[in-house]
Motif scaffolding. Structure first.
Motif, PDB file in Angstrom:
ATOM      1  N   VAL A 126      40.410  35.817   0.438  1.00  0.00           N
ATOM      2  CA  VAL A 126      41.185  34.574   0.450  1.00  0.00           C
ATOM      3  C   VAL A 126      42.185  34.593  -0.711  1.00  0.00           C
ATOM      4  N   PRO A 127      43.504  34.461  -0.445  1.00  0.00           N
ATOM      5  CA  PRO A 127      44.485  34.440  -1.533  1.00  0.00           C
ATOM      6  C   PRO A 127      44.215  33.307  -2.509  1.00  0.00           C
ATOM      7  N   ALA A 128      44.591  33.512  -3.773  1.00  0.00           N
ATOM      8  CA  ALA A 128      44.291  32.530  -4.820  1.00  0.00           C
ATOM      9  C   ALA A 128      44.854  31.149  -4.490  1.00  0.00           C
ATOM     10  N   ARG A 129      46.011  31.098  -3.862  1.00  0.00           N
ATOM     11  CA  ARG A 129      46.650  29.803  -3.602  1.00  0.00           C
ATOM     12  C   ARG A 129      45.878  28.975  -2.579  1.00  0.00           C
ATOM     13  N   HIS A 130      44.961  29.578  -1.845  1.00  0.00           N
ATOM     14  CA  HIS A 130      44.204  28.868  -0.814  1.00  0.00           C
ATOM     15  C   HIS A 130      42.787  28.522  -1.264  1.00  0.00           C
ATOM     16  N   ARG A 131      42.451  28.769  -2.521  1.00  0.00           N
ATOM     17  CA  ARG A 131      41.087  28.534  -2.980  1.00  0.00           C
ATOM     18  C   ARG A 131      40.819  27.041  -3.206  1.00  0.00           C
ATOM     19  N   HIS A 132      39.562  26.685  -3.068  1.00  0.00           N
ATOM     20  CA  HIS A 132      39.109  25.322  -3.309  1.00  0.00           C
ATOM     21  C   HIS A 132      39.459  24.925  -4.746  1.00  0.00           C
ATOM     22  N   PRO A 133      39.998  23.714  -4.969  1.00  0.00           N
ATOM     23  CA  PRO A 133      40.397  23.309  -6.336  1.00  0.00           C
ATOM     24  C   PRO A 133      39.249  23.378  -7.338  1.00  0.00           C
ATOM     25  N   GLN A 137      39.151  25.633 -10.787  1.00  0.00           N
ATOM     26  CA  GLN A 137      38.832  25.059 -12.101  1.00  0.00           C
ATOM     27  C   GLN A 137      37.674  25.804 -12.749  1.00  0.00           C
ATOM     28  N   ALA A 138      36.654  26.126 -11.967  1.00  0.00           N
ATOM     29  CA  ALA A 138      35.503  26.852 -12.503  1.00  0.00           C
ATOM     30  C   ALA A 138      35.905  28.228 -13.012  1.00  0.00           C
TER      31      ALA A 138
END
Length: 239
Positions: A126-133, A137-138
């Protein structure tokens, strides 16, 4: 990379679960990596444990598969990918180089963004721009806690998720379970310290490893070579 210093000159970068290299790819004797290896370059000739050599422009070599680079290339790309991120792609024949050839579109440039995109496409990450917020943050918090201890429970509380939910996000979207993710982050800190001229002992302490021997074993297991080799002839990109 299990290589001699000669014939390997270029840039390198490391992210959780990945080591990237672009530039001159030299020859290498028979060796094997903990990681899955993606190789791209015109005129590459690889040899598997069956002794047969094949020319190809791109290869995906399974983890722990003995192989040799019989002929390198003057301008190529290489990625070492943690088996947890490679997933289904690790189920490939181990012995024959002919089985490792893959058909991928040549990247437009021999740069880091092109190699990252190619590795993401190949592994399905999964590309970084599509990761869960909350995961994003974690991941930022992990960097702030290092080189000290990093606990999943503390992170989960900080991003207002349960431990099980955050652990699932690490596996699903970062491509790595939580503990291996943190280990790759420590490895990145150590390699950057070595690139800045730190001793192996100082680099180990800067990244939270117990000692120089622990760091050296980790680098060999995850990346296939000694720390001194990984710092020779390489310009490190940081981000």
């Amino acid at each position: 990379m299990s290589r001699s210093a000669a014939g390997w000159r270029g840039w390198a970068a490391i992210t959780p679960g990945r080591f990237y290299y672009g530039g001159e790819i030299g020859v290498a004797g028979m060796h094997a990596h903990y990681a899955v290896q993606l190789l791209v370059g015109d005129g590459l000739i690889l040899c598997g444990s069956d002794g047969s050599a094949y020319e190809m422009t791109a290869a995906l070599i399974p983890a722990n598969a003995p192989h040799a680079i019989v002929r390198g290339t003057g301008a190529g790309l290489l990625a070492l990918i943690d088996p947890a991120q490679a997933g289904r792609l690790t189920h490939r024949p181990l012995g024959s180089a002919a089985a490792w050839a893959i058909d991928v579109p040549p990247p437009p440039h021999l740069d880091l963004p092109s190699l990252v995109a190619l590795a993401d496409t190949t592994t399905g990450t999964v590309p970084a721009r599509h990761r869960h917020p909350a995961l994003a943050q974690a991941m930022r918090l992990v960097e702030g806690y290092l080189p000290g201890q990093v606990r999943l429970a503390v992170l989960a509380d900080a991003v207002h998720l349960s431990e099980s939910r955050l652990a699932h996000l690490f596996r699903q979207e970062a491509g790595l379970p939580f503990r291996p993710y943190v280990l790759w982050m420590r490895l990145r800190l150590a390699l950057y310290a070595l690139a800045d001229g730190a001793t192996l002992t100082d680099a180990a302490h800067a990244a939270g490893f117990s000692d120089a021997a622990h760091l050296s074993r980790t680098i060999r297991r995850m990346m296939g070579d000694a720390p001194s080799v990984l710092s020779a002839g390489v310009r490190w990109l940081r981000g």
